[in-house]
Design a protein around this motif. Sequence first.
Motif, PDB file in Angstrom:
ATOM      1  N   SER A  55      55.736  54.304  68.911  1.00 26.55           N
ATOM      2  CA  SER A  55      55.760  54.877  70.246  1.00 26.55           C
ATOM      3  C   SER A  55      57.040  55.665  70.513  1.00 26.55           C
ATOM      4  N   ASP A  56      58.115  55.402  69.756  1.00 27.37           N
ATOM      5  CA  ASP A  56      59.376  56.110  69.978  1.00 27.37           C
ATOM      6  C   ASP A  56      59.522  57.352  69.091  1.00 27.37           C
ATOM      7  N   ARG A  57      58.435  57.726  68.411  1.00 30.40           N
ATOM      8  CA  ARG A  57      58.378  58.965  67.620  1.00 30.40           C
ATOM      9  C   ARG A  57      59.251  58.935  66.368  1.00 30.40           C
ATOM     10  N   ARG A  58      59.657  57.760  65.940  1.00 34.38           N
ATOM     11  CA  ARG A  58      60.459  57.691  64.716  1.00 34.38           C
ATOM     12  C   ARG A  58      59.598  58.088  63.513  1.00 34.38           C
ATOM     13  N   LEU A  59      60.233  58.542  62.450  1.00 38.22           N
ATOM     14  CA  LEU A  59      59.531  58.872  61.218  1.00 38.22           C
ATOM     15  C   LEU A  59      59.318  57.600  60.409  1.00 38.22           C
ATOM     16  N   ALA A  60      58.118  57.409  59.930  1.00 39.34           N
ATOM     17  CA  ALA A  60      57.823  56.248  59.089  1.00 39.34           C
ATOM     18  C   ALA A  60      58.500  56.414  57.731  1.00 39.34           C
ATOM     19  N   CYS A  61      58.817  55.301  57.099  1.00 40.09           N
ATOM     20  CA  CYS A  61      59.381  55.309  55.761  1.00 40.09           C
ATOM     21  C   CYS A  61      58.305  55.757  54.769  1.00 40.09           C
ATOM     22  N   GLU A  62      58.576  56.833  54.059  1.00 44.45           N
ATOM     23  CA  GLU A  62      57.583  57.356  53.113  1.00 44.45           C
ATOM     24  C   GLU A  62      57.215  56.322  52.061  1.00 44.45           C
ATOM     25  N   GLY A  63      58.212  55.575  51.589  1.00 47.16           N
ATOM     26  CA  GLY A  63      57.940  54.563  50.583  1.00 47.16           C
ATOM     27  C   GLY A  63      56.982  53.495  51.072  1.00 47.16           C
ATOM     28  N   SER A  64      57.117  53.101  52.339  1.00 47.27           N
ATOM     29  CA  SER A  64      56.225  52.090  52.912  1.00 47.27           C
ATOM     30  C   SER A  64      54.804  52.605  53.020  1.00 47.27           C
ATOM     31  N   VAL A  65      54.665  53.856  53.459  1.00 42.00           N
ATOM     32  CA  VAL A  65      53.329  54.428  53.612  1.00 42.00           C
ATOM     33  C   VAL A  65      52.648  54.556  52.249  1.00 42.00           C
ATOM     34  N   ARG A  66      53.399  55.012  51.258  1.00 39.92           N
ATOM     35  CA  ARG A  66      52.812  55.133  49.920  1.00 39.92           C
ATOM     36  C   ARG A  66      52.425  53.769  49.362  1.00 39.92           C
ATOM     37  N   ALA A  67      53.231  52.760  49.653  1.00 41.31           N
ATOM     38  CA  ALA A  67      52.898  51.407  49.198  1.00 41.31           C
ATOM     39  C   ALA A  67      51.637  50.897  49.872  1.00 41.31           C
ATOM     40  N   MET A  68      51.459  51.214  51.152  1.00 39.30           N
ATOM     41  CA  MET A  68      50.254  50.806  51.865  1.00 39.30           C
ATOM     42  C   MET A  68      49.013  51.431  51.238  1.00 39.30           C
ATOM     43  N   VAL A  69      49.103  52.715  50.906  1.00 34.10           N
ATOM     44  CA  VAL A  69      47.967  53.404  50.296  1.00 34.10           C
ATOM     45  C   VAL A  69      47.731  52.878  48.882  1.00 34.10           C
ATOM     46  N   ALA A  70      48.808  52.639  48.141  1.00 35.17           N
ATOM     47  CA  ALA A  70      48.672  52.130  46.774  1.00 35.17           C
ATOM     48  C   ALA A  70      47.973  50.771  46.750  1.00 35.17           C
ATOM     49  N   ALA A  71      48.198  49.958  47.792  1.00 35.45           N
ATOM     50  CA  ALA A  71      47.546  48.648  47.859  1.00 35.45           C
ATOM     51  C   ALA A  71      46.039  48.769  48.010  1.00 35.45           C
ATOM     52  N   LEU A  72      45.572  49.962  48.380  1.00 35.66           N
ATOM     53  CA  LEU A  72      44.143  50.201  48.581  1.00 35.66           C
ATOM     54  C   LEU A  72      43.543  51.062  47.475  1.00 35.66           C
ATOM     55  N   HIS A  73      44.277  51.206  46.370  1.00 34.44           N
ATOM     56  CA  HIS A  73      43.834  52.101  45.293  1.00 34.44           C
ATOM     57  C   HIS A  73      42.450  51.735  44.773  1.00 34.44           C
ATOM     58  N   HIS A  74      42.142  50.428  44.719  1.00 38.12           N
ATOM     59  CA  HIS A  74      40.837  50.000  44.210  1.00 38.12           C
ATOM     60  C   HIS A  74      39.692  50.497  45.087  1.00 38.12           C
ATOM     61  N   ARG A  75      39.973  50.797  46.350  1.00 29.96           N
ATOM     62  CA  ARG A  75      38.944  51.320  47.242  1.00 29.96           C
ATOM     63  C   ARG A  75      38.725  52.813  47.021  1.00 29.96           C
ATOM     64  N   GLY A  76      39.780  53.509  46.613  1.00 29.66           N
ATOM     65  CA  GLY A  76      39.699  54.954  46.456  1.00 29.66           C
ATOM     66  C   GLY A  76      40.470  55.433  45.251  1.00 29.66           C
ATOM     67  N   PRO A  77      39.914  55.258  44.052  1.00 31.15           N
ATOM     68  CA  PRO A  77      40.654  55.592  42.828  1.00 31.15           C
ATOM     69  C   PRO A  77      40.690  57.074  42.494  1.00 31.15           C
ATOM     70  N   ASP A  78      39.943  57.909  43.219  1.00 29.10           N
ATOM     71  CA  ASP A  78      39.816  59.314  42.832  1.00 29.10           C
ATOM     72  C   ASP A  78      40.972  60.191  43.303  1.00 29.10           C
ATOM     73  N   ASP A  79      41.625  59.819  44.386  1.00 29.39           N
ATOM     74  CA  ASP A  79      42.693  60.655  44.936  1.00 29.39           C
ATOM     75  C   ASP A  79      43.407  59.862  46.015  1.00 29.39           C
ATOM     76  N   SER A  80      44.630  60.253  46.319  1.00 23.84           N
ATOM     77  CA  SER A  80      45.348  59.652  47.436  1.00 23.84           C
ATOM     78  C   SER A  80      46.322  60.664  47.998  1.00 23.84           C
ATOM     79  N   SER A  81      46.606  60.530  49.284  1.00 27.70           N
ATOM     80  CA  SER A  81      47.514  61.459  49.941  1.00 27.70           C
ATOM     81  C   SER A  81      48.031  60.821  51.221  1.00 27.70           C
ATOM     82  N   ILE A  82      49.193  61.296  51.675  1.00 26.99           N
ATOM     83  CA  ILE A  82      49.738  60.826  52.945  1.00 26.99           C
ATOM     84  C   ILE A  82      50.212  62.013  53.767  1.00 26.99           C
ATOM     85  N   LEU A  83      50.322  61.788  55.064  1.00 24.79           N
ATOM     86  CA  LEU A  83      50.890  62.775  55.979  1.00 24.79           C
ATOM     87  C   LEU A  83      51.819  62.047  56.930  1.00 24.79           C
ATOM     88  N   ILE A  84      53.048  62.539  57.052  1.00 26.48           N
ATOM     89  CA  ILE A  84      54.030  61.911  57.937  1.00 26.48           C
ATOM     90  C   ILE A  84      54.524  62.934  58.946  1.00 26.48           C
TER      91      ILE A  84
END
Length: 366
Positions: free
Chosen positions: A10-39
């Motif tokens: 809510s305070d408009r801070r930028l999320a840690c890129e490493g944390s976001v990538r780790a969150m997506v990586a934890a879901l790799h088994h759901r989507g093995p074909d591609d992954s991407s993030i937007l911050i």
Amino acid sequence: MCGIAGIYSSDRRLACEGSVRAMVAALHHRGPDDSSILIAPGVALGHARLAIRDLSIDGRQPFTDPSGRIIVSYNGEIYNDREIRTELARDFGFTFRTSCDTEIIPLGYLAWGDRIFDRLEGMFAVALWDRDERRLILARDGIGIKPLYYAEDRGVVRFASEIKGIFADPAQPRQASAAGLHAFFAMGYVGPQDTTFEGVHQIAPGTVVTYCEGKRTERRFWRPTRTAEITSIDDATVELEQLWSKVVSDQLVSDVPVGVLLSGGIDSTLVALGADRSDGRLPMFTASFANQDFDETPLARMVADTIGAKLRSVQVEMRTDLDDLLATVVHHYDGQSCDEASLALLLLSQEVRKNVTVALTGDGRR
């Protein structure tokens, strides 16, 4: 089956890129074909893709409308996307650059706001960011087929298709929920909104949750209704047959191979028959057990033979790697469901994945 994840502040801070990538990586088994993030200031969206429709890079997510205002990370499938495309083009002049059903979500939001979710027929978990309004929307289909978990912590909202995605951010608190554990041990699951972890919840089925400038609102857009009384079993049978054929046909739309999980029971048999009428001879898969009290292979084979489809039987038996297999089951369930058939389903799914990407089941999902 894709995976979505993200962080809202809510305070408009930028999320840690490493944390976001780790969150997506934890879901790799759901989507093995591609992954991407937007911050962006105040929000991060991530996506792990299982490509089913429009396999090109055009279907990559997070997906943005041409103006760049609306950004979507989405898991599921919309069955009436063609009708909505036609309406959006006719009434609003929108043009489309992909054949993905994803594209109707940001354009539909521009046309109707969050009422777009009232119009969707299908299964979905959606995270949508309105850049101009600085609004995050989390939405889940009416039955709750697609999972979407979230946790609110001091002005920060983390969300993901699985709880392990939320916990991949080291800043997320972790504590078991006494109430959630009680429900789990009493019923074998926690319910449609809570979890076994304190502060981690599910978006309720058929619900839109909105976060804007730190304020949270919630709207229920779907409830089950009975629209007619059955006065004639013959008329009802005819109507069900017509409706069933359409429902199964809608779920066969895919740019990758499709199969059917066939147990020999009523539900999966109806799915198999509907798929046969709609799309020819799809491969079918069944779990086979040495204990004849549990084995439905003869029934499944009879159905497959009647249709003229190929049936692949997957033997479920005692194995030396049961410890590892059970650990895999626990990992995927995130401690939210106790299903006695889960091990057999894991073994069956592993075999199915070697042959097809999409499988229809008798459980009301694909």
